[in-house]
Motif scaffolding. Structure first.
Motif, PDB file in Angstrom:
ATOM      1  N   SER A 212      79.061 -22.785  42.929  1.00  0.00           N
ATOM      2  CA  SER A 212      77.695 -23.052  42.459  1.00  0.00           C
ATOM      3  C   SER A 212      77.287 -24.472  42.804  1.00  0.00           C
ATOM      4  O   SER A 212      76.164 -24.720  43.260  1.00  0.00           O
ATOM      5  CB  SER A 212      77.588 -22.820  40.951  1.00  0.00           C
TER       6      SER A 212
ATOM      7  N   GLU B 126      71.406 -26.581  43.397  1.00  0.00           N
ATOM      8  CA  GLU B 126      70.687 -26.087  42.217  1.00  0.00           C
ATOM      9  C   GLU B 126      69.842 -24.840  42.493  1.00  0.00           C
ATOM     10  O   GLU B 126      69.835 -23.900  41.710  1.00  0.00           O
ATOM     11  CB  GLU B 126      69.811 -27.208  41.656  1.00  0.00           C
ATOM     12  N   GLU B 127      69.132 -24.832  43.601  1.00  0.00           N
ATOM     13  CA  GLU B 127      68.227 -23.709  43.897  1.00  0.00           C
ATOM     14  C   GLU B 127      68.969 -22.386  44.053  1.00  0.00           C
ATOM     15  O   GLU B 127      68.517 -21.347  43.590  1.00  0.00           O
ATOM     16  CB  GLU B 127      67.434 -23.998  45.171  1.00  0.00           C
ATOM     17  N   TYR B 128      70.112 -22.423  44.725  1.00  0.00           N
ATOM     18  CA  TYR B 128      70.832 -21.186  45.041  1.00  0.00           C
ATOM     19  C   TYR B 128      72.010 -20.899  44.115  1.00  0.00           C
ATOM     20  O   TYR B 128      72.597 -19.814  44.181  1.00  0.00           O
ATOM     21  CB  TYR B 128      71.333 -21.232  46.483  1.00  0.00           C
TER      22      TYR B 128
ATOM     23  N   TYR C 138      72.410 -17.499  42.262  1.00  0.00           N
ATOM     24  CA  TYR C 138      72.579 -16.355  43.165  1.00  0.00           C
ATOM     25  C   TYR C 138      73.983 -16.334  43.761  1.00  0.00           C
ATOM     26  O   TYR C 138      74.621 -15.276  43.838  1.00  0.00           O
ATOM     27  CB  TYR C 138      71.524 -16.399  44.278  1.00  0.00           C
TER      28      TYR C 138
END
Length: 78
Positions: free
Chosen positions: A44, A49-51, A54
Motif C-alpha cells: 500500500s 495514497e491514491e492507489y 485498490y
C-alpha cells in the motif's frame, strides 16, 4: 501487460507451493495474519495514497487464493 502480470502471478503461486512445503515440514499454519498485514501495509505504501486501497484489495485477494492453494497442496501431500 497482462502477459507479464500473469507470468508474475504464476511465479508467485510457485513460491506459494514452496511455502506450503516449508510450512508442512515445520508444522506451521497456512494463515499468518501478522505477515499478511505487513505485506499489505508495505505494498500500500509502495502504491501511494491514491492507489493504496485498490492495491491492498488486490493483494488480499491474491493472499486468499494463495491460502486456498496451500491448503489444497497440503491436503494432497499428507
Amino acid at each position: 501487460m497482462d502477459k507479464e502480470i500473469t507470468a508474475l502471478l504464476v511465479k508467485r503461486m510457485e513460491v506459494t507451493r514452496d511455502i506450503a512445503a516449508y510450512k508442512k515440514a515445520n508444522d506451521l499454519p497456512v494463515y499468518h495474519p501478522e505477515r499478511e498485514k505487513a505485506v499489505i501495509s508495505k505494498v500500500s505504501a509502495l502504491a501511494g495514497e491514491e492507489y493504496a486501497p485498490y492495491i491492498a484489495a488486490i493483494y488480499q485477494n491474491m493472499m486468499n487464493e494463495s491460502k486456498k492453494y496451500q491448503e489444497k497442496w497440503l491436503e494432497e501431500n499428507k
